[in-house]
Design an enzyme around this catalytic site. Structure first.
Site, PDB file in Angstrom:
ATOM      1  N   THR A 132       0.851  -1.188   0.000  1.00  0.00           N
ATOM      2  CA  THR A 132       0.000   0.000   0.000  1.00  0.00           C
ATOM      3  C   THR A 132       0.884   1.234   0.000  1.00  0.00           C
ATOM      4  O   THR A 132       2.050   1.178   0.404  1.00  0.00           O
ATOM      5  CB  THR A 132      -0.906   0.040   1.243  1.00  0.00           C
ATOM      6  OG1 THR A 132      -1.666   1.245   1.228  1.00  0.00           O
ATOM      7  CG2 THR A 132      -0.118   0.005   2.541  1.00  0.00           C
ATOM      8  N   LYS A 135      -2.260   2.850   6.885  1.00  0.00           N
ATOM      9  CA  LYS A 135      -2.491   1.398   6.822  1.00  0.00           C
ATOM     10  C   LYS A 135      -1.246   0.643   7.282  1.00  0.00           C
ATOM     11  O   LYS A 135      -1.343  -0.358   7.984  1.00  0.00           O
ATOM     12  CB  LYS A 135      -2.828   0.969   5.390  1.00  0.00           C
ATOM     13  CG  LYS A 135      -4.234   1.319   4.950  1.00  0.00           C
ATOM     14  CD  LYS A 135      -4.488   0.704   3.587  1.00  0.00           C
ATOM     15  CE  LYS A 135      -5.857   1.078   3.050  1.00  0.00           C
ATOM     16  NZ  LYS A 135      -6.082   0.548   1.703  1.00  0.00           N
ATOM     17  N   ASP A 185      -7.972  -4.344   0.913  1.00  0.00           N
ATOM     18  CA  ASP A 185      -8.851  -3.513   0.109  1.00  0.00           C
ATOM     19  C   ASP A 185     -10.099  -3.268   0.933  1.00  0.00           C
ATOM     20  O   ASP A 185     -10.590  -4.169   1.624  1.00  0.00           O
ATOM     21  CB  ASP A 185      -9.197  -4.184  -1.218  1.00  0.00           C
ATOM     22  CG  ASP A 185      -9.689  -3.155  -2.216  1.00  0.00           C
ATOM     23  OD1 ASP A 185      -8.938  -2.216  -2.527  1.00  0.00           O
ATOM     24  OD2 ASP A 185     -10.845  -3.264  -2.668  1.00  0.00           O
ATOM     25  N   HIS A 237     -13.642  -2.182  10.571  1.00  0.00           N
ATOM     26  CA  HIS A 237     -13.531  -3.272   9.606  1.00  0.00           C
ATOM     27  C   HIS A 237     -12.082  -3.750   9.478  1.00  0.00           C
ATOM     28  O   HIS A 237     -11.810  -4.932   9.443  1.00  0.00           O
ATOM     29  CB  HIS A 237     -14.088  -2.785   8.265  1.00  0.00           C
ATOM     30  CG  HIS A 237     -13.567  -1.423   7.847  1.00  0.00           C
ATOM     31  ND1 HIS A 237     -13.588  -0.341   8.680  1.00  0.00           N
ATOM     32  CD2 HIS A 237     -12.984  -0.985   6.695  1.00  0.00           C
ATOM     33  CE1 HIS A 237     -13.056   0.704   8.078  1.00  0.00           C
ATOM     34  NE2 HIS A 237     -12.680   0.335   6.866  1.00  0.00           N
TER      35      HIS A 237
END
Ligand code: IMP
Length: 193
Positions: free
Chosen positions: A13, A18, A70, A177
């Site tokens: 990434t 992240k 993703d 998430h």
């Protein structure tokens, strides 16, 4: 394989947030930032396809273990949009939020969920671990809070009574998430070592 020696793991990434979050969950791994010229395609129709695609491409290009994620926002009354197009829904976070609020208008049904899939590929490019995390919430009529990024200010989590943008990073990680996906991935990775 010596279980005490850490594996190098490229985090596929360009988002430093992240990388930080993934590092925090995988302290036994030597998480590496990929070279800036590494181009990753994400042309899949699902989060899982995109995560697998990015992990495999990075692993093969760098001959290393690689992890990719993703993620995106699915709004029920917009038939799941923006979904895999979440990052491409506008040019900036502000434009993306404005567009989503415009599309929803005064629609009373505002249920939404953030989804994240993380995938790990071995140096041969094979997917060896994968996990999904989902966080259920609703889209507010107007932004609230200043933290986080992306759609955070309009994503309200009823269980916490806060938007993602009103949570501390630790609170968000607990319910998000991405946090859930990474927690589900950790035991799978432990079995590989
Ligand atoms: P990705 O980098 O391809 O996974 O794109 C994910 C896009 O979904 C980001 O650009 C954001 O717009 C959105 N997104 C994913 N996770 C979050 C989050 O935790 N908060 C806010 N927006 C998010």
């Amino acid at each position: 394989m010596n279980p005490m020696s850490p594996f190098d793991l490229v985090v596929a990434t360009t988002n430093p947030g992240k990388v930080r979050e993934i590092r925090a969950y995988l302290p036994q791994w030597n998480c590496l930032i990929p070279p800036l010229d590494l181009m990753l395609e994400e042309t899949g129709d699902t989060f899982a396809e995109n995560a697998r695609m990015k992990a495999t491409q990075a692993a093969l290009a760098l001959e290393s273990w690689a992890i990719a994620d993703d993620s995106g926002l699915e709004v029920e009354s917009l038939d799941g949009a923006p979904g895999v197009f979440s990052a491409r829904y506008g040019r900036t976070d502000r434009e993306r939020i404005e567009r989503l609020l415009f599309e929803l208008g005064d629609e009373p049904e505002r249920a939404a969920r953030f989804v994240c899939v993380v995938a790990v590929a071995n140096p041969q490019g094979e997917i060896v671990a994968e996990a999904e995390g989902v966080c259920v919430g609703e889209i507010l009529l107007a932004p609230r809070g200043t933290g986080g990024f992306g759609y955070d200010p309009i994503f309200y989590v009823p269980a916490q009574g806060l938007t993602f943008a009103q949570m501390t990073p630790a609170q968000k990680q607990q319910v998000s998430h991405r946090g859930q996906a990474l927690r589900a991935l950790v035991p799978q990775l432990a079995r590989l070592r």
